[in-house]
Motif scaffolding. Sequence first.
Motif, PDB file in Angstrom:
ATOM      1  N   TYR A 262      45.607  29.277  27.385  1.00 16.88           N
ATOM      2  CA  TYR A 262      44.655  29.434  26.260  1.00 16.88           C
ATOM      3  C   TYR A 262      43.374  28.972  26.615  1.00 16.88           C
ATOM      4  CZ  TYR A 262      42.206  30.330  21.928  1.00 16.88           C
ATOM      5  OH  TYR A 262      41.332  30.424  21.246  1.00 16.88           O
ATOM      6  N   ALA A 263      43.514  27.566  26.973  1.00 19.27           N
ATOM      7  CA  ALA A 263      42.209  26.860  26.978  1.00 19.27           C
ATOM      8  C   ALA A 263      41.333  27.389  28.082  1.00 19.27           C
ATOM      9  CB  ALA A 263      42.579  25.414  27.339  1.00 19.27           C
ATOM     10  N   GLN A 264      42.132  27.971  29.236  1.00 21.74           N
ATOM     11  CA  GLN A 264      41.519  28.564  30.254  1.00 21.74           C
ATOM     12  C   GLN A 264      40.719  29.729  29.957  1.00 21.74           C
ATOM     13  OE1 GLN A 264      43.656  28.949  34.277  1.00 21.74           O
ATOM     14  NE2 GLN A 264      45.304  28.326  32.932  1.00 21.74           N
ATOM     15  N   LEU A 265      41.352  30.565  28.964  1.00 20.63           N
ATOM     16  CA  LEU A 265      40.829  31.860  28.505  1.00 20.63           C
ATOM     17  C   LEU A 265      39.773  31.825  27.605  1.00 20.63           C
ATOM     18  CD1 LEU A 265      44.096  33.944  28.239  1.00 20.63           C
ATOM     19  CD2 LEU A 265      42.314  34.098  29.720  1.00 20.63           C
ATOM     20  N   ASP A 266      39.873  30.705  26.567  1.00 21.45           N
ATOM     21  CA  ASP A 266      38.872  30.611  25.718  1.00 21.45           C
ATOM     22  C   ASP A 266      37.346  30.021  26.501  1.00 21.45           C
ATOM     23  OD1 ASP A 266      37.274  29.878  23.204  1.00 21.45           O
ATOM     24  OD2 ASP A 266      39.136  29.289  22.263  1.00 21.45           O
ATOM     25  N   ALA A 267      37.642  29.082  27.186  1.00 22.11           N
ATOM     26  CA  ALA A 267      36.707  28.477  27.948  1.00 22.11           C
ATOM     27  C   ALA A 267      35.808  29.578  28.859  1.00 22.11           C
ATOM     28  CB  ALA A 267      36.841  27.313  28.903  1.00 22.11           C
ATOM     29  N   HIS A 299      50.313  36.306  26.626  1.00 16.73           N
ATOM     30  CA  HIS A 299      48.965  36.122  27.153  1.00 16.73           C
ATOM     31  C   HIS A 299      48.219  37.522  26.777  1.00 16.73           C
ATOM     32  CE1 HIS A 299      50.781  33.742  30.664  1.00 16.73           C
ATOM     33  NE2 HIS A 299      50.585  33.160  29.764  1.00 16.73           N
ATOM     34  N   MET A 300      48.687  38.764  26.591  1.00 22.26           N
ATOM     35  CA  MET A 300      47.920  39.670  26.195  1.00 22.26           C
ATOM     36  C   MET A 300      47.351  39.651  24.860  1.00 22.26           C
ATOM     37  SD  MET A 300      47.907  41.545  28.909  1.00 22.26           S
ATOM     38  CE  MET A 300      47.933  40.107  29.950  1.00 22.26           C
ATOM     39  N   ARG A 301      48.298  38.955  23.953  1.00 20.97           N
ATOM     40  CA  ARG A 301      47.837  38.843  22.559  1.00 20.97           C
ATOM     41  C   ARG A 301      46.632  37.699  22.575  1.00 20.97           C
ATOM     42  NH1 ARG A 301      53.442  39.310  21.848  1.00 20.97           N
ATOM     43  NH2 ARG A 301      53.858  37.144  21.776  1.00 20.97           N
ATOM     44  N   MET A 302      46.650  36.701  23.436  1.00 24.01           N
ATOM     45  CA  MET A 302      45.508  35.735  23.607  1.00 24.01           C
ATOM     46  C   MET A 302      44.176  36.380  23.835  1.00 24.01           C
ATOM     47  SD  MET A 302      47.227  32.681  25.863  1.00 24.01           S
ATOM     48  CE  MET A 302      48.497  31.740  25.251  1.00 24.01           C
ATOM     49  N   PHE A 303      44.364  37.502  24.900  1.00 20.90           N
ATOM     50  CA  PHE A 303      43.281  38.457  25.228  1.00 20.90           C
ATOM     51  C   PHE A 303      42.748  39.149  23.891  1.00 20.90           C
ATOM     52  CE2 PHE A 303      44.613  37.795  29.679  1.00 20.90           C
ATOM     53  CZ  PHE A 303      43.420  37.687  30.203  1.00 20.90           C
ATOM     54  N   GLN A 304      43.737  39.514  23.092  1.00 18.69           N
ATOM     55  CA  GLN A 304      43.278  40.390  21.995  1.00 18.69           C
ATOM     56  C   GLN A 304      42.511  39.702  21.087  1.00 18.69           C
ATOM     57  OE1 GLN A 304      46.627  41.560  19.439  1.00 18.69           O
ATOM     58  NE2 GLN A 304      45.918  43.673  19.288  1.00 18.69           N
ATOM     59  N   PHE A 305      43.144  38.372  20.804  1.00 17.28           N
ATOM     60  CA  PHE A 305      42.316  37.515  19.869  1.00 17.28           C
ATOM     61  C   PHE A 305      40.810  37.061  20.311  1.00 17.28           C
ATOM     62  CE2 PHE A 305      40.888  32.997  18.911  1.00 17.28           C
ATOM     63  CZ  PHE A 305      40.836  33.387  17.402  1.00 17.28           C
ATOM     64  N   LEU A 306      40.800  36.656  21.729  1.00 14.88           N
ATOM     65  CA  LEU A 306      39.550  36.383  22.064  1.00 14.88           C
ATOM     66  C   LEU A 306      38.562  37.282  22.280  1.00 14.88           C
ATOM     67  CD1 LEU A 306      40.735  33.532  24.628  1.00 14.88           C
ATOM     68  CD2 LEU A 306      39.520  33.266  22.772  1.00 14.88           C
ATOM     69  N   TYR A 310      34.822  37.228  21.130  1.00 12.29           N
ATOM     70  CA  TYR A 310      33.546  37.611  22.354  1.00 12.29           C
ATOM     71  C   TYR A 310      33.849  39.009  22.682  1.00 12.29           C
ATOM     72  CZ  TYR A 310      34.288  32.310  23.038  1.00 12.29           C
ATOM     73  OH  TYR A 310      34.361  30.952  22.890  1.00 12.29           O
ATOM     74  N   PRO A 311      33.470  39.871  21.649  1.00 15.43           N
ATOM     75  CA  PRO A 311      33.569  41.185  21.717  1.00 15.43           C
ATOM     76  C   PRO A 311      32.992  41.960  22.793  1.00 15.43           C
ATOM     77  CG  PRO A 311      32.170  40.567  19.908  1.00 15.43           C
ATOM     78  CD  PRO A 311      32.613  39.400  20.235  1.00 15.43           C
ATOM     79  N   SER A 312      31.984  41.282  23.535  1.00 23.19           N
ATOM     80  CA  SER A 312      31.265  41.945  24.611  1.00 23.19           C
ATOM     81  C   SER A 312      31.799  41.549  26.015  1.00 23.19           C
ATOM     82  CB  SER A 312      29.682  41.578  24.591  1.00 23.19           C
ATOM     83  OG  SER A 312      29.646  40.062  24.799  1.00 23.19           O
ATOM     84  N   VAL A 313      32.777  40.808  26.126  1.00 27.25           N
ATOM     85  CA  VAL A 313      33.249  40.139  27.384  1.00 27.25           C
ATOM     86  C   VAL A 313      34.358  41.335  28.041  1.00 27.25           C
ATOM     87  CG1 VAL A 313      34.822  38.580  28.867  1.00 27.25           C
ATOM     88  CG2 VAL A 313      33.323  37.763  26.858  1.00 27.25           C
ATOM     89  N   ASN A 314      33.869  41.681  29.103  1.00 27.77           N
ATOM     90  CA  ASN A 314      34.828  42.605  30.018  1.00 27.77           C
ATOM     91  C   ASN A 314      36.186  42.086  30.516  1.00 27.77           C
ATOM     92  OD1 ASN A 314      32.941  45.034  29.648  1.00 27.77           O
ATOM     93  ND2 ASN A 314      31.531  43.672  30.995  1.00 27.77           N
ATOM     94  N   LEU A 315      37.102  43.082  30.432  1.00 24.48           N
ATOM     95  CA  LEU A 315      38.356  42.327  31.219  1.00 24.48           C
ATOM     96  C   LEU A 315      39.087  43.320  32.297  1.00 24.48           C
ATOM     97  CD1 LEU A 315      40.580  41.725  28.193  1.00 24.48           C
ATOM     98  CD2 LEU A 315      39.272  39.819  29.374  1.00 24.48           C
ATOM     99  N   SER A 316      39.304  42.716  33.403  1.00 23.24           N
ATOM    100  CA  SER A 316      39.830  43.281  34.477  1.00 23.24           C
ATOM    101  C   SER A 316      41.039  42.564  34.679  1.00 23.24           C
ATOM    102  CB  SER A 316      38.811  43.512  35.685  1.00 23.24           C
ATOM    103  OG  SER A 316      39.611  44.017  36.836  1.00 23.24           O
ATOM    104  N   LEU A 317      42.263  43.206  34.480  1.00 23.02           N
ATOM    105  CA  LEU A 317      43.347  42.331  34.547  1.00 23.02           C
ATOM    106  C   LEU A 317      44.379  42.849  35.589  1.00 23.02           C
ATOM    107  CD1 LEU A 317      44.331  42.018  30.726  1.00 23.02           C
ATOM    108  CD2 LEU A 317      43.016  40.544  32.265  1.00 23.02           C
TER     109      LEU A 317
END
Length: 514
Positions: A262-267, A299-306, A310-317
């Motif tokens: 989570y800390a990695q993702l938030d940062a 992890h997917m729910r962490m992405f969902q929250f973040l 940060y609504p403008s951040v793109n994800l390639s997973l």
Amino acid sequence: MRCTLPSVLVAAALSLTALSPSARAATPSPVEQTYNAVRADPVRLGLFLRAFPKGADLHIHLSGAIYAENMLDWAAKDGLCVSLKTLDILDHACPHGKGDEMPASALVGNEKATNQMIDAMSMRDFVPAASDRSGHDHFFTSFRHFDAIEKDHQGDMLAEAMDRAAADHITYIEPMVSPALGSMIGVGFHHPLKDEDFAAAHQVLKAEIPALVAQARRETDAMEHKAQAILQCGTAKAHPGCGVSVHYLFQTLRILPPQAVYAQLDAGYAVVKADPRFVGVNIVAPEDDTVAMRDYSLHMRMFQFLSQVYPSVNLSLHAGELTGKLVPPEGLKHHIREAIEIAGAKRIGHGVDIASEDDVAGLLAEMAKKHVMVEINLTSNDEILNVKGAEHPLPLYRRAGVPVALSTDDEGVSRGDLTQEYLRAAQTYNLSYADLKQMSRTGLEYAFIPGESLWDAHQVSKPVAACQTISSAQPESGPCADLLKASEKARLQWQLETRFAAFENSAPHESLYQ
């Protein structure tokens, strides 16, 4: 490959509506005739595809993009030691060597030791053995052998990746990098995650995020400054790599305890928000790892929250890099769907197990409707998963109308490049020149490059109304000029079209293809 052609010639070469699809099929263009003439000759086809303009490499791990020989050269220059027992580059010097250790500089002239190191650090000549039983294990273990060299050579690695991309006629790369990752992981371990209270975790981390972002930006500055110096950009001796456009994906690790992930993702999200060089976030490491499998949905729910924070951040997973030999059947049923529907991924890396997902037809239809692109890594999927040929889902995605583009994954470890991926795709799946051109354009279309697209509604053969005529000279005024001025993406797409025009004009006259 920079060339200026008369506007009328380029307009003719790029005319996208002059012929109907049936007419184009009945009357192949000169470049299509040339491609068809060399398709049965792997050597000439490889030469043709080497020169073929490639829009983007969107799935590229910077550390895995570097050949072992480069790593060993840097180790020698740094005065480091290598272990002939573990076949690792070590983080210390050994001027005279002792036991199984020897200076990396002493590898010169020692062919046996050099080959052992290269084979351990890559997939070259891999043959399963009792102690090294699968391509999957050998591939992921290879990174351990050069781990000690990475941190101090990020700039060298970026320069090497850019020069290789230029030699491969690639317009844009989107490497995955992880600046300040160790600090982010450390912060996570100091702040335990309570159940799934991501909001509380976010608040706790708020005070530490600015310093982590600042560290990541400093490390990225240093990487870029070193790369620019090596490439001599802005000078008369500039390398071809200076002409390759670059943005980054922030790469996080999925095989750690939840609070560290989570800390990695938030940062990581915060880095993307603060630094325009970063255009998205990804999560990496073996998807079949026990922790990665156990915590996948978490992890997917962490992405969902973040993504709400940060609504403008793109994800390639990375999702679906699995087979039934690696995980039980239930592990194959939901990863791609959750990456899209829960995390909100705009692109999927690999997606190999799509045929094992629940409601495959429905998921494919959803991906096509939402324009979720799949980054196809043919060589990597063969070497790691032993999935290739008719067993690979590339044809399935194409039949379903899901956008796809070819990428390298880890070209240094795999001992390949993007030309190899195009060659493999062309030979294995009987792809036409138009198919390859569409995938090249698709790479740029779905890149996370800022700005509006040159193409209308993701139709990579239909320009937007503002730019109905694409020529070698960019317009100086009018709606199209305004679009190109405002949009980095449209400018790179225009550049790719200019390169296609030059290639399609010259290739039919190249003696090697006759």
